[in-house]
Design a protein around this motif. Sequence first.
Motif, PDB file in Angstrom:
ATOM      1  N   ALA A   1       0.830  -1.220   0.000  1.00  0.00           N
ATOM      2  CA  ALA A   1       0.000   0.000   0.000  1.00  0.00           C
ATOM      3  C   ALA A   1       0.864   1.270   0.000  1.00  0.00           C
ATOM      4  N   ILE A   2       0.452   2.210  -0.817  1.00  0.00           N
ATOM      5  CA  ILE A   2       1.102   3.524  -0.853  1.00  0.00           C
ATOM      6  C   ILE A   2       0.043   4.557  -0.467  1.00  0.00           C
ATOM      7  N   ILE A   3       0.383   5.399   0.504  1.00  0.00           N
ATOM      8  CA  ILE A   3      -0.541   6.441   0.971  1.00  0.00           C
ATOM      9  C   ILE A   3      -0.174   7.759   0.290  1.00  0.00           C
ATOM     10  N   VAL A   4      -1.188   8.412  -0.285  1.00  0.00           N
ATOM     11  CA  VAL A   4      -0.997   9.732  -0.889  1.00  0.00           C
ATOM     12  C   VAL A   4      -2.073  10.679  -0.359  1.00  0.00           C
ATOM     13  N   PHE A   5      -2.030  11.924  -0.779  1.00  0.00           N
ATOM     14  CA  PHE A   5      -2.847  12.954  -0.136  1.00  0.00           C
ATOM     15  C   PHE A   5      -3.752  13.677  -1.127  1.00  0.00           C
TER      16      PHE A   5
ATOM     17  N   MET B   1      -0.229   8.845 -12.258  1.00  0.00           N
ATOM     18  CA  MET B   1      -1.613   9.353 -12.355  1.00  0.00           C
ATOM     19  C   MET B   1      -2.435   8.843 -11.183  1.00  0.00           C
ATOM     20  N   ALA B   2      -2.199   7.587 -10.817  1.00  0.00           N
ATOM     21  CA  ALA B   2      -2.938   7.023  -9.678  1.00  0.00           C
ATOM     22  C   ALA B   2      -2.571   7.755  -8.385  1.00  0.00           C
ATOM     23  N   LEU B   3      -1.338   8.229  -8.304  1.00  0.00           N
ATOM     24  CA  LEU B   3      -0.873   8.921  -7.100  1.00  0.00           C
ATOM     25  C   LEU B   3      -1.337  10.372  -7.067  1.00  0.00           C
ATOM     26  N   THR B   4      -1.557  10.934  -8.262  1.00  0.00           N
ATOM     27  CA  THR B   4      -1.987  12.327  -8.404  1.00  0.00           C
ATOM     28  C   THR B   4      -3.481  12.434  -8.081  1.00  0.00           C
ATOM     29  N   ALA B   5      -3.866  13.563  -7.459  1.00  0.00           N
ATOM     30  CA  ALA B   5      -5.261  13.682  -7.010  1.00  0.00           C
ATOM     31  C   ALA B   5      -6.213  14.190  -8.096  1.00  0.00           C
TER      32      ALA B   5
ATOM     33  N   GLU C   1      -3.732  -0.367  -5.113  1.00  0.00           N
ATOM     34  CA  GLU C   1      -3.001  -0.267  -3.843  1.00  0.00           C
ATOM     35  C   GLU C   1      -2.480   1.144  -3.550  1.00  0.00           C
ATOM     36  N   ILE C   2      -3.262   2.121  -4.048  1.00  0.00           N
ATOM     37  CA  ILE C   2      -2.953   3.527  -3.732  1.00  0.00           C
ATOM     38  C   ILE C   2      -4.129   4.031  -2.892  1.00  0.00           C
TER      39      ILE C   2
ATOM     40  N   ILE D   1      -5.789   5.786   7.632  1.00  0.00           N
ATOM     41  CA  ILE D   1      -4.824   4.772   7.181  1.00  0.00           C
ATOM     42  C   ILE D   1      -5.005   3.501   8.021  1.00  0.00           C
ATOM     43  N   GLU D   2      -5.096   3.686   9.334  1.00  0.00           N
ATOM     44  CA  GLU D   2      -5.145   2.509  10.213  1.00  0.00           C
ATOM     45  C   GLU D   2      -6.450   1.736  10.059  1.00  0.00           C
ATOM     46  N   THR D   3      -7.560   2.472   9.863  1.00  0.00           N
ATOM     47  CA  THR D   3      -8.848   1.772   9.786  1.00  0.00           C
ATOM     48  C   THR D   3      -9.138   1.229   8.391  1.00  0.00           C
ATOM     49  N   GLN D   4      -8.672   1.929   7.349  1.00  0.00           N
ATOM     50  CA  GLN D   4      -9.073   1.527   6.000  1.00  0.00           C
ATOM     51  C   GLN D   4      -7.991   0.752   5.245  1.00  0.00           C
ATOM     52  N   VAL D   5      -6.735   0.923   5.650  1.00  0.00           N
ATOM     53  CA  VAL D   5      -5.642   0.245   4.938  1.00  0.00           C
ATOM     54  C   VAL D   5      -4.969  -0.787   5.853  1.00  0.00           C
TER      55      VAL D   5
END
Length: 452
Positions: free
Chosen positions: A152-156, A168-172, A187-188, A216-220
Amino acid sequence: MTDLLTEPGTVAQERRLVTELPGPRSRELASRRAGAVASAVGSTLPIYVERAGGGVVVDVDGNSLIDLGSGIAVTNVGNAAPEVVDAVRAQVAAFTHTCFMVGPYEGYVAVCEELNRLTPGDHEKRSALFNSGAEAVENAVKVARQATKRSAIIVFDHAYHGRTNLTMALTAKNMPYKNGFGPFASEIYRVPMSYPFRDEPGMTGEQAAARAISLIETQVGAANVAGVLIEPIQGEGGFVVPAPGFLPALADWCRRSGALFIADEIQTGFCRTGQWFASEHEGVVPDLVTTAKGIAGGLPLAALTGRAEVMDAVHTGGLGGTYGGNPVACAAALATIRTMRERDLAGAARAIEATMLPRLKALQERTAVIGDVRGRGAMLAVELVRPGTTEPDAELTNRISKACHAQGVITLTAGTFGNVLRFLPPLVIGQDLLTEALDVLDAVFAEHAPAR
Ligand SMILES: Cc1ncc(COP(=O)(O)O)c(C=O)c1O
């Protein structure tokens, strides 16, 4: 601030309009372009460039414009900086390409040594070189997954990391970056950014981090997270400076959870924000850092730098590419870094902030359309809203930016809502030019935006 690049033979450091914009030669090129270049590739300016130097861009009709864009935060060291030009000339004459994966050369090694020294933290590091920012980010994800054996990669929210499929998947933002280009990589996971102007008033950085971490903790699930990827100051997303404490809290959480903290310093790096890297403002030490843009004075080069044990978790041959760390780009990077060090361009960025920030704040006092003034160093922005609200005004932002262009000042827009006018002058811009650009900006606002 020093007035650099005034030697004979370089571009005169002045704003000078000799035709309407665009002039006849630019219009001619625009019509050739319409028949040759894919319409999906846009351009901010209506003019075509012939030369550029220091803080000035000269078009094909002889108009000189003040550059507050640096080709999107690239020519930090100035356009066609003499030191970079000399280094490039010498390298082109020696050899242009061998492919580092075939015939290695010193320039690549020397750039990696510089990156390992300059990026935050005094731990043992390793670097690898690539061609574009997006490619560096893609490789950060590869390395993080390989090193942690997690996916999993977390982005904002508001993040921008590039236009390739993974980035593109990482971009909002959907339009124009993603619309119709899916399906995207899996997995983004996206969580809220700390955005002081748009968050609940008074929300601290620690609270904004807790909001993100709870998701992050609850959903990933913490144990699934390979890396948390973040721009220390968001670029395309609108120069969003997170509240103090946000980045350190995320970095602490990563350390506790076995995830890697990945700083995307592609826009913020190389003295842009008044430090070599923006992570330094809060003493954050990332596990991985991506760089590009300002690294090589305009030549295409990007890098991934990180903890030696993390970078070296990848098997030999797992990272690379035909052109990554091209010798000419490496020579340009070494000259760029040397110039930044010798001329203290981080200090120059802080001096630009000292000139610009009070002027932008004074402008905010005079007009009700500037909701927020923010940024660090020579990465500054104003966010435009409908008076008395936080409702974005993208139409006015575009109108003001275009009016600046018409007056010979290159400005850029940004933001998820398209309502941020951003300023990224070359760090070598002269004080007089900068002041003149700010005078133009004042006049444009006076004409287009209601006074309070
Ligand atoms: C923070 C950030 N990451 C990644 C990228 C992508 O870099 P490139 O356009 O070189 O692929 C950019 C470009 O604007 C950026 O600002």
